[in-house]
Design a protein around this motif. Structure first.
Motif, PDB file in Angstrom:
ATOM      1  N   LEU A  73       0.843  -1.191   0.000  1.00 18.52           N
ATOM      2  CA  LEU A  73       0.000   0.000   0.000  1.00 18.52           C
ATOM      3  C   LEU A  73       0.879   1.242   0.000  1.00 18.52           C
ATOM      4  O   LEU A  73       1.944   1.272   0.611  1.00 18.52           O
ATOM      5  N   ALA A 123      -2.412  -1.980   6.650  1.00 21.06           N
ATOM      6  CA  ALA A 123      -3.601  -2.834   6.451  1.00 21.06           C
ATOM      7  C   ALA A 123      -3.923  -3.580   7.742  1.00 21.06           C
ATOM      8  O   ALA A 123      -3.062  -3.780   8.593  1.00 21.06           O
ATOM      9  N   ARG A 172      -5.220   8.897   2.340  1.00 24.65           N
ATOM     10  CA  ARG A 172      -5.604   7.487   2.300  1.00 24.65           C
ATOM     11  C   ARG A 172      -4.445   6.636   1.778  1.00 24.65           C
ATOM     12  O   ARG A 172      -3.464   7.151   1.257  1.00 24.65           O
ATOM     13  N   TYR A 173      -4.615   5.318   1.919  1.00 28.64           N
ATOM     14  CA  TYR A 173      -3.701   4.365   1.328  1.00 28.64           C
ATOM     15  C   TYR A 173      -4.350   3.751   0.094  1.00 28.64           C
ATOM     16  O   TYR A 173      -5.567   3.513   0.070  1.00 28.64           O
ATOM     17  N   THR A 174      -3.541   3.488  -0.914  1.00 30.41           N
ATOM     18  CA  THR A 174      -4.038   2.871  -2.138  1.00 30.41           C
ATOM     19  C   THR A 174      -3.124   1.713  -2.520  1.00 30.41           C
ATOM     20  O   THR A 174      -1.928   1.717  -2.217  1.00 30.41           O
ATOM     21  N   ALA A 175      -3.679   0.738  -3.203  1.00 28.99           N
ATOM     22  CA  ALA A 175      -2.885  -0.393  -3.676  1.00 28.99           C
ATOM     23  C   ALA A 175      -2.169  -0.061  -4.976  1.00 28.99           C
ATOM     24  O   ALA A 175      -1.203  -0.738  -5.345  1.00 28.99           O
ATOM     25  N   ASP A 197       3.961  -3.022   5.865  1.00 29.71           N
ATOM     26  CA  ASP A 197       3.492  -3.302   4.511  1.00 29.71           C
ATOM     27  C   ASP A 197       3.477  -2.047   3.650  1.00 29.71           C
ATOM     28  O   ASP A 197       3.040  -2.081   2.499  1.00 29.71           O
ATOM     29  N   SER A 198       3.964  -0.936   4.190  1.00 31.76           N
ATOM     30  CA  SER A 198       3.990   0.327   3.453  1.00 31.76           C
ATOM     31  C   SER A 198       5.206   1.144   3.870  1.00 31.76           C
ATOM     32  O   SER A 198       5.549   1.196   5.059  1.00 31.76           O
ATOM     33  N   TRP A 230       0.832   5.603   0.517  1.00 30.34           N
ATOM     34  CA  TRP A 230       0.054   6.710   1.085  1.00 30.34           C
ATOM     35  C   TRP A 230      -0.044   7.831   0.070  1.00 30.34           C
ATOM     36  O   TRP A 230       0.956   8.210  -0.567  1.00 30.34           O
ATOM     37  N   GLU A 234      -3.835   4.569   9.740  1.00 34.41           N
ATOM     38  CA  GLU A 234      -3.583   3.143   9.837  1.00 34.41           C
ATOM     39  C   GLU A 234      -4.511   2.517  10.867  1.00 34.41           C
ATOM     40  O   GLU A 234      -4.629   3.024  11.981  1.00 34.41           O
ATOM     41  N   TRP A 266       2.082  -0.323  -6.553  1.00 39.03           N
ATOM     42  CA  TRP A 266       3.309   0.299  -6.077  1.00 39.03           C
ATOM     43  C   TRP A 266       4.463  -0.700  -6.162  1.00 39.03           C
ATOM     44  O   TRP A 266       4.246  -1.913  -6.067  1.00 39.03           O
TER      45      TRP A 266
END
Length: 209
Positions: free
Chosen positions: A64, A209, A74-77, A111-112, A66, A132, A86
């Motif tokens: 993910l 996540a 927000r976070y995006t895939a 994970d980010s 930011w 988060e 990403w």
């Protein structure tokens, strides 16, 4: 590496530690990894929901990333610029973040990784990392390149703010009761670093996540 707890504001409970020089040995590898990520997902200056253009340029790696724009934080895939996922988080980056968190007393599975690139005058206003869902996971922040003044506050924006110089290779970890402490970065002063030139890079690892 020795953990140094620096002087905190009176209103701030424990929860923050400084690992001075923790990333020095890995610095060259980390910078190579940053450049590789930026080839796939270029640095960009994002816009806040209020319409302000951020002074630091950003990119991300990991499952993910930011982002901020008029729609919010927000976070995006996927990278909004390319529509592609990403870049994967380089193993060298993840290993360093996990080791730093462990040194500070936390288990961590990031994970980010948000990567900030600071030019002279770039700054980051006081803010909370509040997007988060898992607040048991810490924040791990790695400084590379030019030194900068880190601003560390309390759980309220009005709380007293401590100022700490972060130098090349320093890592800061916070979590627990201070997971949502306000923090920021004062404007970057002019200078030159042997590895990054006139720039400072910051890696901020999170469990998003």
């Amino acid at each position: 590496m020795q953990v140094e707890l620096f002087d905190l504001p009176e209103t701030t409970p424990e929860g923050l530690c400084l690992l001075r020089g923790f990333a020095l040995e890995a610095a060259s590898d980390l910078l190579d990894a940053i450049l590789a990520v930026a080839e796939a997902a270029p640095f960009r200056r994002m816009t806040t929901p209020g319409g302000q253009v951020m002074s630091a340029a950003m990119t991300s790696c990991g499952a993910l990333g930011w982002v901020t724009d008029r729609k919010g934080y927000r976070y995006t895939a996927r990278d909004p610029l390319s529509g592609q996922v990403w870049p994967a988080m380089p193993e060298r980056l993840r290993d360093l973040a996990v080791a730093a968190a462990y040194k500070a007393g936390f288990g961590f599975a990031p994970d980010s990784c948000l990567i900030n690139r600071y030019e002279v005058g770039a700054r980051m206003g006081l803010h909370q990392d509040a997007d988060e869902p898992d607040e048991t996971a810490p924040i791990v922040s790695v400084s590379l390149g030019l030194p900068v003044t880190f601003l560390w506050g309390g759980l309220r924006r009005a709380d007293k703010v401590a100022r700490l110089e972060l130098r090349h290779g320093d890592v800061v970890v916070w979590g627990g009761t201070m997971r949502r402490a306000y923090h920021g970065v004062a404007p970057l002063k002019a200078g030159r670093h042997e590895l990054t030139g006139v720039l400072r890079y910051n890696l901020t690892f999170r469990k998003a996540a």
